[in-house]
Design a protein around this motif. Structure first.
Motif, PDB file in Angstrom:
ATOM      1  N   LEU A 156      -0.884  17.699  21.909  1.00 14.29           N
ATOM      2  CA  LEU A 156      -2.100  18.489  21.726  1.00 14.29           C
ATOM      3  C   LEU A 156      -1.820  19.930  22.120  1.00 14.29           C
ATOM      4  N   GLU A 176       6.706  10.532  15.138  1.00 15.80           N
ATOM      5  CA  GLU A 176       5.595   9.578  15.129  1.00 15.80           C
ATOM      6  C   GLU A 176       5.783   8.502  16.195  1.00 15.80           C
ATOM      7  N   ARG A 178      -2.489   5.925   7.305  1.00 16.14           N
ATOM      8  CA  ARG A 178      -1.057   6.135   7.392  1.00 16.14           C
ATOM      9  C   ARG A 178      -0.337   5.247   6.406  1.00 16.14           C
ATOM     10  N   VAL A 227      -8.352  17.711  13.184  1.00 14.49           N
ATOM     11  CA  VAL A 227      -9.066  16.540  13.686  1.00 14.49           C
ATOM     12  C   VAL A 227     -10.017  15.998  12.628  1.00 14.49           C
ATOM     13  N   VAL A 259       0.340  18.131  16.252  1.00 13.72           N
ATOM     14  CA  VAL A 259      -0.699  17.242  16.784  1.00 13.72           C
ATOM     15  C   VAL A 259      -0.709  15.903  16.052  1.00 13.72           C
ATOM     16  N   PHE A 270      -5.823  12.887  11.605  1.00 13.60           N
ATOM     17  CA  PHE A 270      -4.463  13.203  11.994  1.00 13.60           C
ATOM     18  C   PHE A 270      -3.503  12.706  10.924  1.00 13.60           C
ATOM     19  N   LEU A 286      -7.535  23.419  15.180  1.00 20.76           N
ATOM     20  CA  LEU A 286      -7.521  22.049  15.693  1.00 20.76           C
ATOM     21  C   LEU A 286      -8.651  21.229  15.066  1.00 20.76           C
ATOM     22  N   ARG A 297       4.729   9.810  19.452  1.00 23.81           N
ATOM     23  CA  ARG A 297       3.278   9.826  19.566  1.00 23.81           C
ATOM     24  C   ARG A 297       2.778   8.441  19.950  1.00 23.81           C
ATOM     25  N   PRO A 329     -12.305   7.754  15.973  1.00 23.50           N
ATOM     26  CA  PRO A 329     -11.406   8.515  16.834  1.00 23.50           C
ATOM     27  C   PRO A 329     -10.090   8.932  16.177  1.00 23.50           C
ATOM     28  N   GLY A 332       1.883  14.080  18.069  1.00 21.03           N
ATOM     29  CA  GLY A 332       0.906  13.711  19.081  1.00 21.03           C
ATOM     30  C   GLY A 332       0.867  14.646  20.278  1.00 21.03           C
TER      31      GLY A 332
END
Lengths: 524, 298, 304
Positions: A228, A381, A498, A444, A222, A448, A440, A384, A491, A226
């Motif tokens: 789900l 990445e 990162r 979250v 995830v 991430f 998950l 994603r 979000p 990316g």
């Protein structure tokens, strides 16, 4: 309230505010009218209905005042909010603590003010009021500073996340040492300055580390790629059943089965992933969810193979290089205790299990940290970020996704076989969708891609409710609410930050400085 | 449908080597005909511009070339100077850049926003690095072969960062760059796959005149120094007329003219369909606005 | 043959439930391009509100079934619609324009929240209800096997048909329907033309929730047993129905619902009951892989 230099606060219209708050109260009342106001209870011979009108009205009233408070804060009028919220919070917290603070007489009187019957809900309400008060206080002190608050807040959280990510160089080893030392505390005599560690705490520790490992594994799918995946628990189940079946049918040991269980899970990941990974985000989510359920239904009904709902019991425990942790060996051979000449203690096996899962989790972490710096990791990445751009650069999206999916599945498989060996018994009941949702939620909540965030989230989401049993029944409710609130608030996840996997300019770490410091010598 | 022989491109003089040959390209979406029987040739070491009013089918040509759409009819041949001939319409999308060496940029820039500028350029060298890392196995255990390959990849990235003036921003997230820088980064990223043909979809859209002039220089340099062919979709006529060696004009999905800039300038059909329209003068802003709107939709 | 007819009747009833839920998925998907993950829970809440309403009416002595059902229907639709509205307001509106993944996770969070909210407030035990409508027609009888169509099933079919007609009329004939279709095409343009996009989206959720509430009521009176977990499976299957019919297409959702209901009924009737869920999931996967636009959906061209 506001100083002269501050921008003029937005106009406050009492009638409009009351209307808005009233509307909120009305909606809350409508929401509460069915599910909250009436309670269906089981009575002998059928059902009966109880009413909880008080609760429903309290919900609506809180909605009214809460909304009013939000409007007042939005229009930069914190003073009334501060006064009312502080008073309410003070009374409620006093009432909640009254039993121990003031004795039963006062307690009875104060508890009349509490809006709900349930202690936990009352605490949430009281703390929310306190939150309002603090926010109002903050606004009073920084008058007029609410203009671009969402951007500011995100920037502030970014810097917190960046600081956490940077200091993970130090936090990481500290946590690692703490994790390694933790089970040894059980041997320490109880002292004032060290928390006492008992068997139960150790079990919680094993559980938390298992979820950390699962979180790290799912994070590959995830967080990095990316994708789900809502059926992650299916691979956990494949790993658990692989080990359980191999061990019970062929008498194989944990360490031999472990890589095999991982491989089985990875294969399952590949088989399931191959047809569906081309699907777009939300379709993929629902299909993986379907797959997760399918595997559970198969486990439940393929009675000959999996023993159906009765599950598989008598799964062998792991050995220490072939030495079992038991009082006497079955075949009359050596045990861990006889070999090392130690007295038998059932705790040792738990400690051993703890170190096994810790090692597996660290392996997952190490793998993730390394693969991020390899072309596959970067391709994950990139995928994603933009799949179409990836295709235009010659990256095969399907294969790249498939590797992420099956590697994530492999770690779930490892964790699954550990779960089987730890429990000694598995049944399909352990592998429901809720389990996927919990993992998950950890990913979250942590943010991430943030390895350390996942550790903190697992401790918070798994360790805390295990420790405070009263919170157990609210756990899933809180998970759901946390997922919603965090996505609304930030979000990308709480501690999302990162760090580039490779740098051109070395030595300067904070991005602001990078630009400033790099300019003189680079831009000629 | 044999891929061999009979590949003698007609319209171009024999001296030029044809890099891309498009024959009878047709693309239908249900009943809609987006492009209808287009044939042209793009020569090696030349800049070929595809122009035409909005909706003429220019981007569709690109999407067919780079494997995002499968053409309904037609043949797309790429003569790679080193690797030989490729039938693009039969190749899987991701193999077109990897094997045939066709790189592209996008009308609405597609960078890896959360990744750093440098990482964007490293990802572009994925296939080379993937082989060097022994499909990750050698890389995971840290063999020096991979670190050497990575160092080379960084060197190439640094070269292109210098060329597009982004060296100082190398470690910043790509999304944090200003618009013009993002456009140049996307070109640099496409160049990192070492293409034989670079397809640029409106590279000058949204650039100011100075940036636009810089872009012209960059594209000419790419053609002259790296000896590759460029295919360019562009609305900005100063760019098109300034740097193209060859122009292809589309209108309503049909090819209406094909020739040198001078020929195109005096072609009555083109003037009628395209250059004659007044509002084309201020297209860049409009296009830029258009793109902004589209991005919000994403 | 008799068995076939009986399964057909059962399948159509089940299909009505799936179809009504599927409409909610398909409408929301049409307008905001998102799968409303929490829609199954809205259906579950609808079933609970129906049960509460029936019981409260019983307490007040309203036992004349047609009136009780009518009142329950209206109350349930209204109260459940508020849940739909709130769901959109909390979980979707603030995230419009955010990455897809964010909105998806919020929806999953909402779904988990609602499930546990009902569990906490109403308990985890299954709630049985005495059958409200009994009796029926005997269609055929051979060798002791009776094929019957109960009044209940007939009622469900008629109710579904009437509601479907009303909603189709709303979508095709009213200003609201026009606004919805405009928002589907281009939200930015619709708002420039003076359409209140927020309101239109809210109403879409409200309509979807109201239909899910009816499905909940039907589920309650048809099966007579509900618990807090029914939304999960029904949600996935209704979603499968929406995809099978072509997501975004209203008749498609109903057709898909009927097909899934029939497939499930025949699968349980002729193969194994245990694997009926696997059958539905397999259909979902197969449709998504081989015909992602479903039976009645419009083709979706990838934008580059």
């Amino acid at each position: 309230m506001a100083t002269a230099s501050a921008p003029k606060p937005p106009a406050f219209d009492l009638a409009a505010a009351l209307k808005e708050a009233g509307l909120t109260a009305f909606v809350m009342l409508a929401l509460a009218a069915g599910i909250v106001a009436f309670h269906i209870v089981d009575v002998p011979g059928g059902l009966a209905i109880e009413t909880r009108f008080g609760t429903a009205i309290a919900v609506a009233a809180l909605g009214f005042f809460g909304r009013l408070g939000v409007i007042l804060l939005r229009t930069a009028r914190p003073l009334p909010v501060l006064v009312v919220a502080l008073a309410a919070a003070a009374v409620w917290i006093a009432a909640l603590l009254a039993e121990s603070l003031f004795g039963p007489d006062w307690a009875a009187r104060l508890q009349m003010t509490l809006p709900f019957d349930d202690v936990v809900v009352n605490w949430i309400v009281a703390l929310t009021a306190l939150g309002f008060a603090l926010r109002a206080l903050w606004m009073l002190r920084n008058a007029g500073a609410s203009a671009e608050e969402i951007v500011d807040r995100d920037a502030a959280m970014d810097s917190v996340a960046a600081r956490v990510a940077r200091s993970s160089r130090y936090i990481g080893p500290v946590l690692l040492v703490a994790a390694v030392v933790f089970p040894l505390l059980i041997f320490m005599p109880e002292t004032a300055w060290l928390p006492s560690v008992d068997r139960r705490l150790l079990d919680i520790g094993i559980l938390v580390v298992t979820y950390i490992m699962l979180g790290w594994g799912l994070n590959i799918v995830v967080g990095l790629a990316g994708l789900l995946d809502l059926g992650y628990v299916a691979f956990y189940a494949v790993g658990a059943y692989s080990y359980a079946l191999l061990a019970t049918h062929f008498n194989l040991g944990f360490w031999i089965c472990l890589p095999f269980a991982g491989m089985m899970a990875a294969m399952a990941g590949m088989l399931l992933g191959f047809p569906v990974l081309r699907l777009r985000g939300d379709y993929l989510a629902i299909v993986t969810l379907g797959f997760g359920e399918m595997i559970r239904v198969v486990l439940l009904n393929w009675y000959k193979f999996t023993n159906g709902p009765d599950g598989i019991s008598g799964i062998p425990r792991p050995t220490f290089f072939g030495l079992p942790f038991s009082r006497t060996a079955d075949d009359g051979g050596e045990t861990f205790y006889s070999f090392f000449g130690l007295p038998y203690s059932p705790t040792d096996r738990v400690i051993f299990l703890y170190y096994v899962i810790l090692a597996l989790a660290l392996l997952t972490n190490l793998f993730t940290l390394r693969i991020r710096k390899l072309p596959v990791g970067r391709a994950w990445e990139a995928l994603r970020e933009d799949e179409i751009a990836c295709r235009s650069l010659g990256i095969n999206p399907r294969n790249t996704k498939l590797t992420a999916f099956s590697i994530g599945a492999m770690f779930a498989g490892f964790a699954g076989s550990f779960f089987a060996t730890r429990q000694g018994f598995i049944s399909p009941e352990s592998f429901t969708f809720i389990e996927s949702a919990v993992i998950l939620a950890i990913v979250v909540l942590g943010g991430f891609g943030s390895q350390i965030g996942i550790v903190l989230a697992a401790i918070l989401l798994i360790g805390l409710p295990e420790f405070f049993r009263e919170l157990q029944q609210y756990r899933m409710l809180a998970f759901g609410a946390a997922m919603v609130l965090i996505m609304l608030w930030r979000p990308r996840g709480l501690l999302a930050f990162r760090e580039p996997t490779i740098r051109l300019h070395h030595g300067v770490s904070p991005p602001a400085q990078t630009v400033a410091a790099a300019r003189p010598d680079e831009v000629a | 449908m044999s891929p061999s022989s009979q590949m003698q491109p007609g319209p171009e003089p024999a001296v030029k080597k044809s890099l891309l040959v498009v024959e009878h390209l047709t693309m239908r979406f249900g009943g809609l005909i987006a492009i209808n029987d287009i044939s042209f040739v793009a020569a090696d070491r030349e800049i070929t511009a595809i122009i035409g009013p909005n909706g003429a089918g220019k981007t569709t040509v690109f999407n067919c070339l780079t494997g995002f759409y499968e053409p309904t009819i037609g043949r797309l041949t790429l003569n790679h100077p080193q690797r030989g001939r490729f039938m693009l319409e039969r190749m899987e999308g991701h193999l077109i850049p990897a094997q045939a060496g066709v790189a592209r940029t996008f009308q609405n820039i597609r960078l890896f926003g959360a990744m750093s500028v440098l990482e964007n350029l490293i990802v572009a060298q994925h296939n080379t690095l993937m082989r060097a890392s022994g499909f990750s196995f050698a890389g995971l255990i840290g063999l020096p072969r991979y670190s050497r390959a990575e160092a080379r990849a960084v060197e190439r990235a640094r070269y292109w960062l210098d060329r597009v003036n982004l060296t100082a921003r190398a470690d910043d997230p790509a999304a944090s760059l200003p618009y013009g820088d993002q456009r140049r980064l996307e070109i640099a990223r496409a160049m990192c796959i070492e293409p034989a043909l670079l397809c640029l979809d409106e590279p000058a859209a949204g650039l100011n005149p100075r940036e636009s002039a810089d872009l012209n220089r960059l594209l000419l340099d790419i053609r002259n120094e790296h000896g590759i062919g460029l295919l360019l979709i562009e609305h900005d006529m100063t760019v098109v007329m300034g740097i193209s060696d060859h122009i292809v004009v589309l209108d309503y999905g049909r090819l209406i003219a094909d020739g040198t800039p001078e020929e195109i300038r005096s072609n009555p059909a083109v003037v009628r369909a395209y250059l004659g329209e007044e509002e084309d003068e201020d297209l860049p802003e409009e296009v830029a606005h258009d793109i902004d709107v589209k991005r919000e939709d994403d | 043959m008799e068995y076939f007819v009986q399964q057909l009747i059962n399948g159509l009833t089940l299909g009505a439930i799936y179809g009504l839920i599927a409409i909610g998925y398909t409408m929301v998907y049409g307008i905001i391009g998102m799968i409303n993950f929490a829609h199954g829970e809205v259906f579950m809440i609808g079933a609970f509100i129906s049960l509460i309403c029936v019981m409260v009416l019983g307490m007040f002595g309203l036992t004349w079934v047609p009136l009780a059902l009518l009142v329950t229907l209206i109350v349930t639709m209204a109260l459940t619609a508020v849940y739909g509205w709130t769901l959109e307001r909390i979980a979707y509106r603030p995230l419009r324009g955010s990455p897809r993944l964010a909105a998806l996770i919020t929806a999953i969070g909402m779904s988990i929240f609602l499930q546990n909210y009902v569990q906490l407030l109403q308990g985890a035990r299954v709630k049985p209800l005495q059958p409200l409508i009994s009796g029926g027609f005997e269609i055929m009888r051979r060798e002791g096997f009776v094929v019957s169509l109960s009044y209940l099933q007939l009622f469900i079919w008629i109710l579904t048909l009437v509601l479907m007609t009303i909603f189709t009329l709303i979508i095709t004939r009213t200003a609201l329907g026009r606004a919805q279709r405009a928002c589907e095409q281009d939200m930015g343009m619709a708002s420039l033309l003076g359409i209140n996009v927020d309101r239109t989206i809210s109403l879409t959720f409200v309509m979807g929730a109201a239909l899910a509430a009816v499905a909940g009521l039907i589920f309650l009176i048809n099966y007579g047993v509900i618990d807090f977990y029914i939304g999960f499976l029904a949600g996935i299957k209704a979603f499968t129905a929406a995809v099978l019919g072509g997501i975004g297409s209203l008749p498609g959702a109903m057709l898909g619902g009927l097909l899934i209901g029939l497939i499930e009924a025949f699968w349980s009737g002729y193969f194994t009951v245990e694997y009926k869920d696997v059958a539905s999931f397999s259909i979902l996967v197969l449709v998504l892989i081989f015909r992602p636009t479903g039976l009645l959906g419009k083709p979706d061209i990838e934008k580059v």
